[in-house]
Structure formats: structure tokens, C-alpha cells
Design a protein around this motif. Structure first.
Motif, PDB file in Angstrom:
ATOM      1  N   ALA A 135      -0.994   2.827  -0.871  1.00 36.02           N
ATOM      2  CA  ALA A 135      -2.244   3.349  -0.221  1.00 36.02           C
ATOM      3  C   ALA A 135      -2.007   4.797   0.361  1.00 36.02           C
ATOM      4  CB  ALA A 135      -2.233   2.456   1.208  1.00 36.02           C
TER       5      ALA A 135
ATOM      6  N   HIS B 281      -6.523  -2.440  -3.516  1.00 34.56           N
ATOM      7  CA  HIS B 281      -5.647  -3.153  -2.803  1.00 34.56           C
ATOM      8  C   HIS B 281      -4.331  -2.618  -2.942  1.00 34.56           C
ATOM      9  CE1 HIS B 281      -8.652  -6.428  -3.590  1.00 34.56           C
ATOM     10  NE2 HIS B 281      -8.088  -7.073  -2.462  1.00 34.56           N
ATOM     11  N   ALA B 282      -3.546  -2.321  -2.147  1.00 36.02           N
ATOM     12  CA  ALA B 282      -2.314  -1.655  -2.213  1.00 36.02           C
ATOM     13  C   ALA B 282      -1.278  -2.246  -1.065  1.00 36.02           C
ATOM     14  CB  ALA B 282      -2.731  -0.047  -1.819  1.00 36.02           C
ATOM     15  N   ASP B 283      -0.066  -1.648  -1.108  1.00 33.84           N
ATOM     16  CA  ASP B 283       1.114  -1.832  -0.200  1.00 33.84           C
ATOM     17  C   ASP B 283       1.655  -3.207  -0.083  1.00 33.84           C
ATOM     18  OD1 ASP B 283       1.047   0.726   0.111  1.00 33.84           O
ATOM     19  OD2 ASP B 283       0.433   0.805   1.976  1.00 33.84           O
ATOM     20  N   HIS B 284       1.212  -3.948  -1.255  1.00 37.22           N
ATOM     21  CA  HIS B 284       2.068  -5.324  -1.244  1.00 37.22           C
ATOM     22  C   HIS B 284       3.519  -5.205  -1.756  1.00 37.22           C
ATOM     23  CE1 HIS B 284      -0.740  -4.099  -4.335  1.00 37.22           C
ATOM     24  NE2 HIS B 284       0.437  -4.441  -5.400  1.00 37.22           N
TER      25      HIS B 284
ATOM     26  N   LYS C  60       1.628   0.102  -6.565  1.00 33.99           N
ATOM     27  CA  LYS C  60       0.174   0.538  -5.955  1.00 33.99           C
ATOM     28  C   LYS C  60       0.203   0.804  -4.391  1.00 33.99           C
ATOM     29  CE  LYS C  60      -4.557  -0.677  -6.999  1.00 33.99           C
ATOM     30  NZ  LYS C  60      -5.534  -1.732  -7.105  1.00 33.99           N
TER      31      LYS C  60
ATOM     32  N   GLY D 152       0.283  -6.620   1.960  1.00 33.25           N
ATOM     33  CA  GLY D 152      -0.397  -5.356   1.509  1.00 33.25           C
ATOM     34  C   GLY D 152      -1.879  -5.400   2.357  1.00 33.25           C
ATOM     35  N   ALA D 153      -2.370  -4.540   1.831  1.00 30.54           N
ATOM     36  CA  ALA D 153      -3.855  -3.995   2.683  1.00 30.54           C
ATOM     37  C   ALA D 153      -4.944  -3.881   1.523  1.00 30.54           C
ATOM     38  CB  ALA D 153      -3.767  -2.832   3.477  1.00 30.54           C
ATOM     39  N   LYS D 154      -6.392  -3.877   2.069  1.00 28.49           N
ATOM     40  CA  LYS D 154      -7.238  -3.920   1.267  1.00 28.49           C
ATOM     41  C   LYS D 154      -8.195  -2.947   1.929  1.00 28.49           C
ATOM     42  CE  LYS D 154     -11.421  -6.235  -0.104  1.00 28.49           C
ATOM     43  NZ  LYS D 154     -12.047  -7.757  -0.177  1.00 28.49           N
ATOM     44  N   THR D 155      -8.719  -1.732   1.325  1.00 28.91           N
ATOM     45  CA  THR D 155      -9.790  -0.928   1.704  1.00 28.91           C
ATOM     46  C   THR D 155     -10.996  -1.112   0.953  1.00 28.91           C
ATOM     47  OG1 THR D 155      -8.914   0.882   0.398  1.00 28.91           O
ATOM     48  CG2 THR D 155      -8.178   0.519   2.785  1.00 28.91           C
ATOM     49  N   THR D 156     -12.316  -0.731   1.433  1.00 28.77           N
ATOM     50  CA  THR D 156     -13.515  -0.798   0.809  1.00 28.77           C
ATOM     51  C   THR D 156     -14.085   0.703   1.113  1.00 28.77           C
ATOM     52  OG1 THR D 156     -13.558  -3.260   0.924  1.00 28.77           O
ATOM     53  CG2 THR D 156     -15.597  -1.769   0.237  1.00 28.77           C
TER      54      THR D 156
ATOM     55  N   THR E 124     -13.317  -1.659  -3.908  1.00 27.17           N
ATOM     56  CA  THR E 124     -12.121  -1.921  -3.139  1.00 27.17           C
ATOM     57  C   THR E 124     -10.886  -1.367  -3.694  1.00 27.17           C
ATOM     58  OG1 THR E 124     -11.986  -4.134  -4.445  1.00 27.17           O
ATOM     59  CG2 THR E 124     -12.994  -4.070  -2.441  1.00 27.17           C
TER      60      THR E 124
END
Length: 361
Positions: A134, A66-69, A132, A43-47, A64
């Protein structure tokens, strides 16, 4: 008269006891699990820009996402074999694919646990318990279940195919319909492969078992990660990859999704698929020649492309086999051989292949 009644009653009791004993003999022994659990992987994390303000906590600034896991549920039996089986579902499905069958029998999850394999059941990114996403999506309630009945070759609705290995009671069909799972974001094979590759980094070497739409991300995962020691694919359709300069012509089909095209990738990437044993299985009621019966023709093009793909891998020194089950005497399977009425026979076939490839240690 009393003696006759006694004999009749005794006979009933003995018959009941015999029936109970017979039922116990077909019951499975308890499973002994050394460890089980679940985790999210990849997955990815954005802020968001800015600073989080406690007194204005509903604003995204500084927060933040968290998604695409992927979601993984795992079970490890006592005295587990070296390589676990990692199960990746197909389109419109979830890890439920591999669990209890629509009619209540054990699925591949328990069958292979009983055979000493650790199992990891995945929900791919943007599906099921990994919902979840993105990217945004709109989930629209759409009446389409009779399409899926037909597309997945249970029959040509409302008729079941003759000899089909799917239970014909209404309760099983309802369970099948209810296991359909929507996307919470657009399908992205690379996002899925990244997450599955991260899973293999976490658990080490293993055998990747895919279904249908999971086939494409499965090839990509094996290209990304040499911890994938083998690939087992049930009825892949899209995502067949070929080296540059060797892309076959699209295969025309009367299927509702039109012609089937391969995907061109660099030769160096493709050659990584030649380093692991691969087996691909297809079920029954697939046309041998072009036909206007759209579901049978859809899967005809898939089977044809799979054979071209496997031949290309083998030309590059690989070990890829396509098995069309009716051709080896296994009849009536749908798009879900691993949960059909004969799923134990299908499991035995896989166990035999794993042993032949030295993957059952």
C-alpha cells in the motif's frame, strides 16, 4: 583367471547393491499430506473516488486496490497434531527460509510435517508472494551479499568461522545468496502483526515460530490474539517490548546499526505475553563481552536484551526462556539454526520443548 574375474565382478555388484541399500536406508519415507493449499490473509482495501468507466478503464477513478496482506502456504499431514506451526521469516527473507536448506536437505517445513504438525509458511506483507504494498518503494540493486554473510555469522568474510554449521561449498553459498528477498514497501511491524493475527483468526490456535526481524511482529501478534498458544523465536533482535516504567537502558554495540533500544508498551498489553510459553534460541559466535568485531557484538546486544526481556516477562508471572545454544553444548550455529547442518538437532530441541509444554498433543 575367469573365476577370479567372476569373483571380482561379483564383489563389485555386491558392493554396489550394498551401497544402494545403504542409500535407501537414509532416504526419508514419502510424506502423506491430507491437505495443502495457499491463501492471502489480512491486508487493506482502498477505493479511489469517482466511478469506474468501462471505456476509460485505465483511469483509477472508482477502482479498488488490495494490499498489505500476508501469503500463506499450508500443508496438513494425516492425523495432524492439535496445534499447527506458523512460520514467519526475518529480514531479507521469505517463506523459503523454512523450506529446503541451501545444500538441499529438508528444512523445518518437512521435518515437522514428518513429526505430525501442520505447517503454515508465511510471506509477510510487502515481501515475496505478498508483495502488493500500500506504500511506494524503490528497489535498488545493491551489492551487499558479503555484508549478509558476515552479519548472519557464517564467518567474517571471506573466512568461515571454525566449526560453523554452514556448508562451505560454493553452490550452497550461492543458494543462500539467491534466497534474499527485497521489500516492496517499508517494513511495518503493525501491518505484519495485523495480517498474522488475521491468519490465527482463520486457522484457530497455533504455535508461532519467528526468525530475526519477525520476532517483534511475533510479540505484537500474541498481544493482539490469544489464539497464539506459544512463541518460538530464533535470534530476534529488534522489537523487544517492555511495560511502561520498565524500559531498560539502550545497549551499546559496535554493530553497524548502533545501540539496541527496547519499546515501551502499556502494562496490560505486556501482560498478555506472560500468558503463553515463550522460548528464544541464539546460535554461536556471539561475543560474551563488548568487542570491536561488529557482527559478534551486534548479536551480543541482542542476546543481552533478550535475557532482560525474558526476565521481565517472568517477573510478571510469565514463562519465557532464552537458550544460548553453545551453553548447552550445541556449537557452530549461524543466524539460521533451523537450516544449518545440524538442523535436525535444533528441531529435536524444539520438539522436546513443545512436549514439555504440552503442545505436542
Amino acid at each position: 583367471m575367469k573365476k577370479l574375474k567372476y569373483l571380482v565382478l561379483t564383489g563389485v555388484i555386491i558392493s554396489a547393491l550394498a551401497s544402494a541399500v545403504a542409500q535407501q536406508t537414509v532416504r526419508q519415507k514419502p510424506l502423506i499430506i491430507a491437505e495443502q493449499g495457499s491463501f492471502l490473509v489480512g491486508g487493506a482495501k482502498t477505493t479511489q473516488p469517482g466511478s469506474f468507466v468501462l471505456t476509460d478503464a485505465l483511469k483509477p477513478a472508482g477502482q479498488t486496490f488490495h494490499a498489505d496482506h500476508a501469503y500463506a502456504f499450508y500443508q496438513i499431514p494425516v492425523k495432524a497434531r492439535k496445534y499447527p506451526l506458523v512460520f514467519l521469516h526475518g529480514a531479507g527473507q521469505s517463506k523459503k527460509t523454512w523450506e529446503t536448506t541451501p545444500d538441499g536437505r529438508e528444512g523445518f517445513q518437512n521435518i515437522f510435517l514428518r513429526r505430525g504438525y501442520s505447517v503454515y509458511l508465511l510471506d509477510q506483507p510487502r515481501r515475496g508472494e505478498a508483495g502488493k504494498s500500500a506504500v511506494p518503494a524503490t528497489i535498488t540493486p545493491t551489492a551487499d551479499e558479503q555484508f549478509w554473510f558476515t552479519q548472519f555469522r557464517i564467518g567474517n568474510y571471506p573466512e568461515y568461522f571454525e566449526g560453523v554449521q554452514f556448508p562451505k561449498d560454493s553452490a550452497s553459498l550461492e543458494q543462500f545468496y539467491r534466497q534474499m528477498t527485497p521489500n516492496t514497501g517499508s517494513f511495518d511491524g503493525n501491518v505484519i502483526a495485523d495480517a498474522v493475527s488475521d491468519l490465527f483468526d482463520k486457522i484457530g490456535g497455533g504455535i508461532l515460530v519467528t526468525h530475526s526481524q519477525g520476532g517483534g511482529p511475533g510479540w505484537t501478534t500474541a498481544i493482539k490474539n490469544d489464539k497464539v498458544k506459544a512463541i518460538v523465536a530464533y535470534e530476534p533482535y529488534s522489537g523487544f517490548v517492555f511495560p511502561k516504567g520498565e524500559l531498560p537502558e539502550p545497549i551499546a554495540s559496535a554493530g553497524l546499526f548502533g545501540e539496541l533500544k527496547g519499546v515501551e508498551i502499556p502494562l496490560a498489553d505486556f501482560n498478555r505475553l506472560a500468558k503463553v510459553p515463550i522460548v528464544v534460541y541464539y546460535g554461536d559466535n556471539i561475543a560474551k563481552e563488548p568487542t570491536k568485531v561488529w557482527n559478534k557484538d551486534h548479536w551480543r546486544s541482542g542476546l543481552e536484551m533478550a535475557r532482560i526481556w525474558a526476565a521481565t516477562i517472568n517477573k510478571h508471572g510469565g514463562d519465557a526462556t532464552v537458550v544460548h545454544l553453545p551453553e548447552i553444548g550445541i556449537k557452530g550455529n549461524t543466524h539460521f539454526p533451523f537450516s544449518d547442518l545440524n538442523n535436525m538437532e535444533i528441531a529435536n530441541l524444539l520438539s522436546k520443548w513443545l512436549k514439555e509444554k504440552g503442545l505436542d498433543k
